[in-house]
Design a protein around this motif. Structure first.
Motif, PDB file in Angstrom:
ATOM      1  N   MET A   1       0.831  -1.182   0.000  1.00  6.47           N
ATOM      2  CA  MET A   1       0.000   0.000   0.000  1.00  6.47           C
ATOM      3  C   MET A   1       0.878   1.248   0.000  1.00  6.47           C
ATOM      4  O   MET A   1       1.837   1.347   0.745  1.00  6.47           O
ATOM      5  CB  MET A   1      -0.899  -0.011   1.231  1.00  6.47           C
ATOM      6  N   ILE A   2       0.532   2.198  -0.828  1.00  4.18           N
ATOM      7  CA  ILE A   2       1.273   3.444  -0.918  1.00  4.18           C
ATOM      8  C   ILE A   2       0.865   4.337   0.252  1.00  4.18           C
ATOM      9  O   ILE A   2      -0.315   4.519   0.511  1.00  4.18           O
ATOM     10  CB  ILE A   2       0.983   4.160  -2.246  1.00  4.18           C
ATOM     11  N   GLN A   3       1.839   4.879   0.953  1.00  3.84           N
ATOM     12  CA  GLN A   3       1.539   5.758   2.068  1.00  3.84           C
ATOM     13  C   GLN A   3       2.008   7.166   1.729  1.00  3.84           C
ATOM     14  O   GLN A   3       3.102   7.572   2.095  1.00  3.84           O
ATOM     15  CB  GLN A   3       2.201   5.259   3.341  1.00  3.84           C
ATOM     16  N   LEU A   4       1.174   7.879   1.004  1.00  3.68           N
ATOM     17  CA  LEU A   4       1.481   9.267   0.685  1.00  3.68           C
ATOM     18  C   LEU A   4       1.051  10.151   1.832  1.00  3.68           C
ATOM     19  O   LEU A   4       0.126   9.817   2.570  1.00  3.68           O
ATOM     20  CB  LEU A   4       0.716   9.695  -0.566  1.00  3.68           C
ATOM     21  N   PRO A   5       1.682  11.298   1.975  1.00  2.00           N
ATOM     22  CA  PRO A   5       1.188  12.250   2.959  1.00  2.00           C
ATOM     23  C   PRO A   5      -0.205  12.725   2.546  1.00  2.00           C
ATOM     24  O   PRO A   5      -0.561  12.683   1.373  1.00  2.00           O
ATOM     25  CB  PRO A   5       2.204  13.399   2.914  1.00  2.00           C
ATOM     26  N   THR A   6      -0.972  13.149   3.520  1.00  2.00           N
ATOM     27  CA  THR A   6      -2.287  13.698   3.228  1.00  2.00           C
ATOM     28  C   THR A   6      -2.258  15.188   3.539  1.00  2.00           C
ATOM     29  O   THR A   6      -1.558  15.624   4.448  1.00  2.00           O
ATOM     30  CB  THR A   6      -3.390  13.021   4.063  1.00  2.00           C
ATOM     31  N   LEU A   7      -2.988  15.938   2.763  1.00  2.00           N
ATOM     32  CA  LEU A   7      -3.099  17.367   2.992  1.00  2.00           C
ATOM     33  C   LEU A   7      -4.445  17.599   3.648  1.00  2.00           C
ATOM     34  O   LEU A   7      -5.477  17.187   3.135  1.00  2.00           O
ATOM     35  CB  LEU A   7      -3.014  18.124   1.660  1.00  2.00           C
ATOM     36  N   GLN A 100      -2.496   0.397  -8.151  1.00  2.00           N
ATOM     37  CA  GLN A 100      -1.515   1.210  -7.438  1.00  2.00           C
ATOM     38  C   GLN A 100      -1.438   2.607  -8.066  1.00  2.00           C
ATOM     39  O   GLN A 100      -1.431   3.623  -7.361  1.00  2.00           O
ATOM     40  CB  GLN A 100      -0.161   0.512  -7.478  1.00  2.00           C
ATOM     41  N   ALA A 101      -1.419   2.658  -9.401  1.00  2.00           N
ATOM     42  CA  ALA A 101      -1.359   3.946 -10.096  1.00  2.00           C
ATOM     43  C   ALA A 101      -2.626   4.761  -9.836  1.00  2.00           C
ATOM     44  O   ALA A 101      -2.570   5.974  -9.641  1.00  2.00           O
ATOM     45  CB  ALA A 101      -1.160   3.728 -11.592  1.00  2.00           C
ATOM     46  N   ARG A 102      -3.774   4.095  -9.820  1.00  2.00           N
ATOM     47  CA  ARG A 102      -5.032   4.811  -9.543  1.00  2.00           C
ATOM     48  C   ARG A 102      -5.070   5.335  -8.116  1.00  2.00           C
ATOM     49  O   ARG A 102      -5.542   6.434  -7.874  1.00  2.00           O
ATOM     50  CB  ARG A 102      -6.227   3.893  -9.806  1.00  2.00           C
ATOM     51  N   GLN A 103      -4.573   4.537  -7.183  1.00  5.34           N
ATOM     52  CA  GLN A 103      -4.528   4.983  -5.788  1.00  5.34           C
ATOM     53  C   GLN A 103      -3.621   6.207  -5.653  1.00  5.34           C
ATOM     54  O   GLN A 103      -3.953   7.177  -4.980  1.00  5.34           O
ATOM     55  CB  GLN A 103      -4.026   3.854  -4.890  1.00  5.34           C
ATOM     56  N   LEU A 104      -2.482   6.160  -6.303  1.00  6.64           N
ATOM     57  CA  LEU A 104      -1.541   7.273  -6.278  1.00  6.64           C
ATOM     58  C   LEU A 104      -2.167   8.523  -6.899  1.00  6.64           C
ATOM     59  O   LEU A 104      -2.080   9.621  -6.345  1.00  6.64           O
ATOM     60  CB  LEU A 104      -0.266   6.885  -7.026  1.00  6.64           C
ATOM     61  N   ALA A 105      -2.848   8.346  -8.035  1.00  5.75           N
ATOM     62  CA  ALA A 105      -3.509   9.480  -8.698  1.00  5.75           C
ATOM     63  C   ALA A 105      -4.609  10.057  -7.815  1.00  5.75           C
ATOM     64  O   ALA A 105      -4.770  11.280  -7.719  1.00  5.75           O
ATOM     65  CB  ALA A 105      -4.082   9.040 -10.042  1.00  5.75           C
ATOM     66  N   GLY A 106      -5.359   9.188  -7.152  1.00  9.08           N
ATOM     67  CA  GLY A 106      -6.423   9.661  -6.262  1.00  9.08           C
ATOM     68  C   GLY A 106      -5.877  10.452  -5.083  1.00  9.08           C
ATOM     69  O   GLY A 106      -6.410  11.504  -4.718  1.00  9.08           O
ATOM     70  N   ALA A 107      -4.794   9.954  -4.483  1.00 12.68           N
ATOM     71  CA  ALA A 107      -4.180  10.656  -3.358  1.00 12.68           C
ATOM     72  C   ALA A 107      -3.621  12.004  -3.801  1.00 12.68           C
ATOM     73  O   ALA A 107      -3.775  13.019  -3.120  1.00 12.68           O
ATOM     74  CB  ALA A 107      -3.086   9.794  -2.729  1.00 12.68           C
TER      75      ALA A 107
END
Length: 142
Positions: A1-7, A100-107
């Motif tokens: 799972m990608i753990q990007l920061p959230t704004l 994974q790419a869609r999740q990244l784009a959504g985030a």
């Protein structure tokens, strides 16, 4: 799972880029490393702090940033020991890579939407304050 920061928006309209999820992982791994080698990890952390202090002193006196680069090198080495600070994306052409790419784009879109909304809000507030300052500068007609 990608753990990007959230704004997210905090009190008083302050935007915060929150990377708590990644920080938790790094601290858990650091604790595990410390359990395995308390002296080595402790020495690395003390060295980072000492080099940071020295870099600040050099920066204040207008000197070379060699100490800061040395500190950053020690931090990079420690991050490598923690497993690195990069999230590898699946390079294959598979359903998992697509998701994974869609999740990244959504985030990323969520971050962009939040930032855009805050920018619009700040633009409106700035315009209102500018108008109030201009009105205050105008001479009052008798």
């Amino acid at each position: 799972m990608i753990q990007l920061p959230t704004l997210r928006l905090e009190a008083h309209g302050i935007l915060v880029l929150d990377d708590t999820a990644s920080a938790h992982g790094y601290l858990r791994t650091l604790a595990d490393l410390y359990r395995e080698d308390p002296e080595g990890v402790g020495d690395a952390l003390i060295l980072i702090a000492d080099l940071g202090d020295a870099a600040e002193e050099v920066r204040c006196s207008g000197g070379c940033d060699c100490t800061g680069r040395a500190r950053d090198g020690v931090i990079d080495d420690l991050l490598l020991d923690l497993g690195g600070a990069r999230t590898a994306l699946d390079p294959r052409v598979t359903h998992r890579a697509l998701m994974q790419a869609r999740q990244l784009a959504g985030a990323a879109q969520a971050i962009a939407d939040t930032a855009r909304a805050r920018a619009d809000e700040l633009a409106a507030l700035t315009a209102m304050e500018r108008k109030a300052r201009e009105d205050a500068r105008r001479p009052v007609a008798p």
